[in-house]
Each structure stands twice: as C-alpha cells, then as structure tokens.
Design a protein around this motif. Structure first.
Motif, PDB file in Angstrom:
ATOM      1  N   UNK A 158      -8.017 -45.282 -49.810  1.00 51.06           N
ATOM      2  CA  UNK A 158      -8.981 -45.885 -50.734  1.00 51.06           C
ATOM      3  C   UNK A 158      -8.356 -46.007 -52.127  1.00 51.06           C
ATOM      4  N   UNK A 159      -8.707 -47.037 -52.892  1.00 46.27           N
ATOM      5  CA  UNK A 159      -9.597 -48.148 -52.548  1.00 46.27           C
ATOM      6  C   UNK A 159      -8.939 -49.079 -51.525  1.00 46.27           C
ATOM      7  N   UNK A 160      -9.761 -49.557 -50.586  1.00 43.61           N
ATOM      8  CA  UNK A 160      -9.272 -50.334 -49.450  1.00 43.61           C
ATOM      9  C   UNK A 160      -9.879 -51.727 -49.492  1.00 43.61           C
TER      10      UNK A 160
ATOM     11  N   UNK B 229      -4.859 -59.634 -60.222  1.00 44.22           N
ATOM     12  CA  UNK B 229      -5.939 -60.291 -59.490  1.00 44.22           C
ATOM     13  C   UNK B 229      -7.101 -59.324 -59.346  1.00 44.22           C
ATOM     14  N   UNK B 230      -8.263 -59.859 -58.919  1.00 43.71           N
ATOM     15  CA  UNK B 230      -9.440 -59.044 -58.637  1.00 43.71           C
ATOM     16  C   UNK B 230      -9.677 -59.020 -57.130  1.00 43.71           C
ATOM     17  N   UNK B 231     -10.183 -57.885 -56.658  1.00 49.05           N
ATOM     18  CA  UNK B 231     -10.496 -57.747 -55.231  1.00 49.05           C
ATOM     19  C   UNK B 231     -11.736 -56.882 -55.083  1.00 49.05           C
ATOM     20  N   UNK B 232     -12.513 -57.166 -54.039  1.00 48.63           N
ATOM     21  CA  UNK B 232     -13.668 -56.341 -53.692  1.00 48.63           C
ATOM     22  C   UNK B 232     -13.185 -55.241 -52.759  1.00 48.63           C
TER      23      UNK B 232
ATOM     24  N   UNK C 117     -12.361 -54.542 -58.344  1.00 46.91           N
ATOM     25  CA  UNK C 117     -11.385 -53.826 -59.157  1.00 46.91           C
ATOM     26  C   UNK C 117     -10.133 -54.680 -59.336  1.00 46.91           C
ATOM     27  N   UNK C 118      -9.339 -54.389 -60.384  1.00 45.67           N
ATOM     28  CA  UNK C 118      -8.076 -55.112 -60.566  1.00 45.67           C
ATOM     29  C   UNK C 118      -6.986 -54.553 -59.653  1.00 45.67           C
ATOM     30  N   UNK C 119      -6.159 -55.440 -59.121  1.00 44.64           N
ATOM     31  CA  UNK C 119      -5.006 -55.066 -58.310  1.00 44.64           C
ATOM     32  C   UNK C 119      -3.815 -55.901 -58.771  1.00 44.64           C
ATOM     33  N   UNK C 120      -2.618 -55.444 -58.459  1.00 43.24           N
ATOM     34  CA  UNK C 120      -1.421 -56.224 -58.773  1.00 43.24           C
ATOM     35  C   UNK C 120      -1.409 -57.498 -57.945  1.00 43.24           C
ATOM     36  N   UNK C 121      -0.948 -58.582 -58.551  1.00 44.46           N
ATOM     37  CA  UNK C 121      -0.819 -59.834 -57.799  1.00 44.46           C
ATOM     38  C   UNK C 121       0.198 -59.640 -56.673  1.00 44.46           C
TER      39      UNK C 121
END
Length: 336
Positions: A58-60, A1-4, A18-22
């Motif tokens: 971070x990233x948070x 997934x993507x997250x700000x 940035x991309x993060x794990x679902x």
C-alpha cells in the motif's frame, strides 16, 4: 501524475487520490495517457479483503481495463507508436510454459492480470495493446476486457450456438450482462436472474428472453424448470448457485464456472452429473484474440457495452461504493 490508490484495506473510504511519479517506458513497454478504466469485482476484492495484496504494497493502484492514447514507447517496441488509441489486454503470461506454447494462454502456469489503470498514466506491455478503430470510443473500450472477455470465453468453452437456452444466475453484474448480450449475438436464448425488478426490465432490453426476480436458489431452480431445462449454465457466482446450475441442465448440458462471489465451495450431485452426461468447465478470463474479436463486434455495431456510470478520478471512491452496494447494472468507468 495522480492516481486513485488503495491506502488501506476494508472499504471505499480507503480509496484516495495521491501523487505518484510519472511512469517511464522500459524496453518492450508503452506508456499510456489513460482516458478510461473500468472497475471490476476483482478490484473490489483487493480493496475489501486484501486479495493477493500485502500491507507493505500500500498504497496500491488497481485497475485492469485500460483504454487511452500511447504517449511514449520503450526500446524494441514496433507494435504501437505515440498517438495510437489503444486498449490493453490485461493478461500477463510467462510466454514459455507448455500452455503458452500450445494455448490457450489463459492456461499459463503463471497467469496473472495487470493492475495500475486507475491513474492518469500507466506503463504497460506494448505487445498487449490493441489498436482501437475510430468508431470505438475509450469509455466503451474500457468496459470490454475483464467482463466481456470472461463471458465470451465461457460461451466458447460451453459451445453455445444458435437456439441454445442459457441460464445466467446473477445476470445484472458485469459478466452477467455481457453473457446476455453475447449470447444474443450468437443467436442463443437466455434466462437471467436478479433481485431487482428494475434491473431485470433493463436486462430484457439487452436481449434476455426470460427473467426471474429472485435470489433464492430453490425458487430460482423451480422457476427455470418451469421454462425448461437449459443447454448451458454460465455461473460467475459459485456457492449454492452451482448446484442449481447443475440441476437445471438438460442431459448432456454444460456449466462453465468463472467465479465465487456467492461462496468458494459448492455441492455437486454425482449421480446426476455422470448418469446424465453433464459437464462442468472451469474458465478464467479470455485470450487476447478474444478481445480483438470483441473490439471488432463493437466496431461493427453488433455489441454495445453497457456502461452504467462514469466517474472522475476524484470520485473513484464513489465508484467502488456503488459497486459494493450493488447499485449498478453493467460497467462502472473512471475517466482520469
């Protein structure tokens, strides 16, 4: 997934997608497909000052006001199921201290708030989800929790009722706007202040009975007293506005305080406080039942949450820049 995510501390330039794990739904949790998440000054304080976030975190991913659709549930979850449209109550409590047992839950010894809504998906405590009626869309829902819960609880704690005169310094931010609207629902009258004439004009359309264009504490005090002493001050600014809020109260008046945007310390006049039987009330957030009542008010058409601007996930940095520049009246909502 993507997250700000906040990749650094200091300014909106550090907000990056940035991309993060679902996320997965652990026992007792639900995973939401996030449709809307509003931002708050609490999020901005994390970004600007590193409030309660260490560099190694971070990233948070911030974001407390989350609305969306349930995509998965963990074991032992019966309160919601995939496909439900829901709003998250961001309160996090221990469930075992004397305050959790006796209430209100906002007094919990380990009270905290959820973060993680500025993303395409979010794993949350399923018991903190409130089903949304078909008449309440996700953007309006995401505008409600932090600002409107806080304002609602302060008005409740200060026992505001029909005919009361309520003073709201800094009335064009999220909590200020919510206070003006909810006081109007309760049949109370309001005095709101801002340094922006344009914002005050909009505030009058939302129900403010009197407006004062000023940011100077002494000038505001004089202007309020010309209107009349107030029954209640709803103070989310702190700093010098606390003394003003006390000074303009009538005998037996109440001031509820929820923030310190204008400063962490304030001066109180002791003689005025006890000789005139004034009360100072500390207040943080609201309860889940408060949030349920607010959703009902929106569904019934009695409350219309004010959304100033909507942003894509890629424009989350601009949302924080607009909040930092104090350009908005009402809520800023990100739609992942």
């Amino acid at each position: 997934m993507r997250a700000a995510a906040f990749t650094g501390i200091g300014s909106p330039e550090h907000v990056e997608v940035e991309p993060f794990a679902d996320p997965e739904a652990n026992p007792g949790e639900a995973v939401l497909e996030v449709e809307a998440c509003s931002i708050n000054h609490h999020d901005l304080w994390i970004l600007r000052d590193g409030f309660r976030v260490e560099e190694d975190q971070l990233p948070y991913v911030a974001g407390m006001d989350v609305a969306g659709t349930v995509s998965a549930v963990g074991d032992d979850v019966e309160s919601v199921e995939p496909g439900d449209r829901v709003l998250l109550c961001p309160n996090q409590t221990c469930g075992s201290c004397r305050y959790c047992r006796d209430g209100p839950e906002t007094h919990c010894e380990r009270f905290d708030l959820y973060h993680g809504g500025l993303a395409e998906y979010a794993a949350v405590d399923a018991d903190r989800l409130i089903r949304l009626p078909d008449t309440v869309d996700s953007v309006d829902a995401a505008a409600i929790p932090v600002a409107y819960m806080t304002a609602f609880r302060m008005l409740e704690e200060a026992d505001v009722g029909p005919g009361d005169l309520v003073f709201v310094p800094g009335a064009t931010g999220g909590v200020g706007v919510a206070t003006v609207q909810l006081a109007d629902v309760l049949g109370a009258r309001t005095i709101g202040t801002s340094t922006s004439r344009e914002k005050l004009d909009r505030l009058e359309t939302l129900g403010a009975d009197y407006v004062i264009e000023s940011g100077g504490p002494d000038e505001i005090r004089d202007a309020v007293l010309e209107i009349g002493r107030v029954d209640v001050t709803i103070n989310h600014l702190g700093g010098p506005y606390t003394e003003v809020g006390q000074n303009v109260l009538r005998r037996g008046g109440r001031m509820a305080i929820c923030g310190q945007t204008a400063g962490p310390t304030s001066t109180l006049t002791m003689g005025d406080l006890f000789l005139n039987h004034k009360r100072i009330i500390g207040s943080t957030m609201g309860t889940q039942s408060d949030l349920e009542r607010l959703v009902d008010l929106v569904a019934d058409g009695r409350l219309d949450p004010v959304v100033d601007e909507r942003y894509s996930l890629d424009d989350t940095d601009q949302a924080f820049a607009d909040m930092d520049d104090r350009n908005a009246l009402g809520k800023l909502v990100v739609e992942p």
